[in-house]
Design a protein around this motif. Sequence first.
Motif, short mmCIF file in Angstrom:
data_model
loop_
_atom_site.label_atom_id
_atom_site.label_comp_id
_atom_site.label_asym_id
_atom_site.label_seq_id
_atom_site.Cartn_x
_atom_site.Cartn_y
_atom_site.Cartn_z
N ASP A 258 -2.14 -3.34 -6.32
CA ASP A 258 -2.78 -3.48 -7.62
C ASP A 258 -2.18 -3.51 -8.81
O ASP A 258 -2.47 -2.63 -9.96
CB ASP A 258 -4.55 -2.89 -7.49
CG ASP A 258 -4.99 -3.33 -8.62
OD1 ASP A 258 -5.08 -4.72 -9.23
OD2 ASP A 258 -5.82 -2.50 -9.22
N THR B 217 -4.38 -6.91 -4.63
CA THR B 217 -5.28 -6.65 -6.26
C THR B 217 -6.37 -6.37 -6.31
O THR B 217 -7.41 -7.00 -5.66
CB THR B 217 -5.04 -7.62 -7.12
OG1 THR B 217 -6.09 -8.46 -7.62
CG2 THR B 217 -3.34 -8.37 -8.06
N ALA B 218 -7.05 -5.74 -7.18
CA ALA B 218 -8.17 -4.94 -6.76
C ALA B 218 -9.17 -5.61 -8.31
O ALA B 218 -9.75 -6.51 -8.22
CB ALA B 218 -8.31 -3.63 -6.74
N SER B 219 -8.69 -4.44 -8.97
CA SER B 219 -9.65 -4.59 -10.05
C SER B 219 -8.42 -4.66 -11.80
O SER B 219 -8.28 -5.50 -12.63
CB SER B 219 -10.77 -3.84 -10.42
OG SER B 219 -10.08 -2.72 -10.77
N SER C 167 -14.24 -12.96 -8.01
CA SER C 167 -15.03 -12.42 -8.21
C SER C 167 -16.79 -13.17 -8.87
O SER C 167 -17.36 -12.26 -8.91
CB SER C 167 -14.53 -11.71 -9.00
OG SER C 167 -14.59 -11.76 -10.61
N ARG D 31 0.77 -0.98 0.02
CA ARG D 31 0.32 0.36 -0.02
C ARG D 31 0.90 1.13 -0.48
O ARG D 31 0.46 2.17 -0.82
CB ARG D 31 -0.80 0.03 1.42
CG ARG D 31 -2.09 1.63 1.00
CD ARG D 31 -2.72 1.63 2.78
NE ARG D 31 -1.27 1.87 3.23
CZ ARG D 31 -1.94 1.97 4.83
NH1 ARG D 31 -2.57 1.19 5.41
NH2 ARG D 31 -0.89 2.06 5.44
#
Lengths: 333, 275, 289
Positions: B137, B218-220, B231, B131
């Motif tokens: 991500d 990761t996010a997207s 997801s 972060r």
Amino acid sequence: MGSITLEHVHKSFGGHPVIPDASLQIEDGEFVVFVGPSGCGKSTLLRLIAGLEDTTSGIIRLDGEDVTDQGPASRGLAMVFQSYALYPHMTVRQNIGFPLKMANTDKATAERKVADAARVLNLTDYLDRKPRELSGGQRQRVAIGRAIVRQPKAFLFDEPLSNLDAALRVNMRIEITELHQQLKTTMVYVTHDQVEAMTMADKIVVLNAGRIEQVGSPMELYRNPANKFVAGFIGSPRMNFLEGPAADKYRAATIGVRPEHMRISRESGEWAGRVGVAEHLGSDTFFHIHVDGAGMQTVRTEGEKDFAPGDPVWLSPDPSHIYRFDQSGLALR
Amino acid sequence: MARQVSTRRKLAFTALAWIVALILFFPILWTILTSFKTEQEAIASPPMIIPSWTIENYIEVQIRSDYFRHFFNSVWISVGSTLIALLIAIPSAWAMAFTPTPRTKDVLMWMLSTKMMPAVGVLVPMYLIFRDTGALDTVWGLTIVLTLINLPIVIWMLYTYFREIPVDILEAARMDGAILWKELVYVLVPMAVPGIASTLLLNVILAWNEAFWTINLTASKAAPLTAFISSFSSPQGLFWAKLSAASTLAIAPILVLGWLSQKQLVRGLTFGAVK
Amino acid sequence: MATRESRTLARIMMAPSVIVLLIWMIVPLVLTLWFSFQNYNLLNPITSFAGLLNYQFFVTDPAFLQSIGNTLLLVGGVLLITVVGGILLALLLDQPIFGQGIVRILVISPFFIMPPVAALIWKNMLMHPGYGIFARIAETFGFQPVDWFAQFPLFSIILIVAWQWLPFATLILLTALQSLSEEQKEAAEMDGANALRRFIYIVLPHLARAITVVILIQTIFLLGIFAEVLVTTNGGPGYNSTNLAFLVYRTALLSFDVGGASAGGVIAVILANIVAIFLMRAVGRNLDA
């Protein structure tokens, strides 16, 4: 040119001395054989000369020049390994040509040299094969070819024949000897087989437990072994050793008599015994005799003799060929 | 000498083996078949075995969720991390295989021990480091992590392969006048190609299927297929055919690689303990 | 056996891998340890020293004991199924059969399926109480379909994970089986041992080492099972299928409790290390061979 000098070379692995202190002079053009039982340090000594191992202390000279700190690539020596160490992914042609490629030899010269070497070694028909398609003897020749094209200062052989069968070994022994007569380049040859040493060498170096026991021509070592170890190692079958009263008579701690210098008789002789095993070789016969109070002794006789196991016999030494050794095993003259 | 086996016995074992194998393979087969069905066919009762071979689902998956972005994330991350790991591992494995010291074994064991560390044990600091460094991500962030977690396996596999190359041959090259880089380029690498290739293959598979860090870091944007498929976990209407299509695409390439590498698999996964 | 020069070179060649792994091993672990003694929540900007409070909270949380129990059940259950199943399957595949290559490929395939996909296939297409194949089979025979993830959440996950790892066990045991010399089996046969006795006295001891390796390696991976839980049950219902890895994840990234999650992480590391010690011994012994 290719004289090799070792000055007080010492090598230890992790504090354990393998070669305590070796000094040796090898003249240009000599065929020198290092011989000794396995683990005696003969291969280590060869690898020190090659530069594959570094000395713990001492100096190695090639043609008088100190090469102790030079790597194997720059010493200009060639080596033939016991396993042949051919490059499995290269053809015979590429294998033999590899040292030339490393030396950036121009293509035409390299091709000519490879072709020459192949012709000498009868490999011309196999140049485009891979090592795995060759027989043991052919692989051995490729390894030698790879050594020849470098035109090295000296050839180093590390038990090159021990992976071959008996018949082939005799052939290769002769081929290597002939090669030496042709090239007149220094050769250092390691073996545990005293027959190879006797038949091939100009000079034999007998090693035991990392120590050089004796250096000399084959017949010198046969006739005048410096100590019990050399006497026992050189010659086949092995020399007979007798201790106790039998030796006392000759004012020695031990006496040695070669099987070919021992006489066998039904009637009389110096030591009484009984026939054990008889080995008939055709031209010769070896009798193993249980001598009273002196253990098993070997006798070599010419032709066929009809002693049967269990027969009582007498043995006596040829008085002019009795070797005498003191308490520490050194030869008495 | 192999003995002659009665045909009846062989047939019996064959039948049994095929039944077991098909049961084990059934979930995969069913997924592939379902991916070519319409959503209605996918939940039909009784189940439809032969699909209508529509490719609608594949198109849909791509249009709705930009499937190929995730696919290529997976490719970059798995191939990238494996290549970097190889680059670091080849010299290291070479050194340990051909210039062993009394401590080599300890070093190897220590390297392996880093693999034993459970990921959750360091999830928190890794998340915070990511972060704070802006690695969250991102494809490169994940590539680094996957390089690190697979590096010990890569070194071990290479080490076991290198050890099978006789030292004599490298020494022969040295005697033939080869300096270090020539020794590596002309002799070691050509002989080690099969070993390096299977190491590469196995590690791409492991990295492709890694499902802890890829999901948590990761996010997207950088989500590879593992995170993308995850997801789908929330139930939402009739989506099985599309889920099957996405799954088929995610597993197909690696299934093929897996079949190709199956001979080397055992050795790689057991660190050479079973050959 | 080499020269000084090549030893120096070897050190230089090893340096990058050693340094990188050293950093990877030490930095996150030290940070985890540090955080585990802090009151640190991502939602709360103020941090302070917590002493052993985090450990106390984490360990006394009823979810903790349950998650430890679930972790052990998960690992133990999967090991039981894969080892026993793997031995049987390996014995079967070791027989002469038609189409051996294809059978082998079919059997190992589940191992290459990424965990989220494996879990979703099972969850939706096999175990779904309404439309899953299992439900359809149950209906055909007139039974009430089982709602797997509601009624047997942990068992369902065990089944999925076992399906993924059975090929691994099979493949390794099969490899080990094939290294058993035919002569040894024939010698036992000459000595009058029947098939069962040959299995017990010759085959099983020969497999012992491979079985150990399977158990240890699988344990390492099974302790960290995560994606399967995440996409099927999300740890529920309640904490019924939450294992240690999932609990740490939940504490960290859902409750943002850095301190608590770190304490859980440290516990997970300790657990894994106990297993690792045994694994290292088994693998290490092989290095000398």
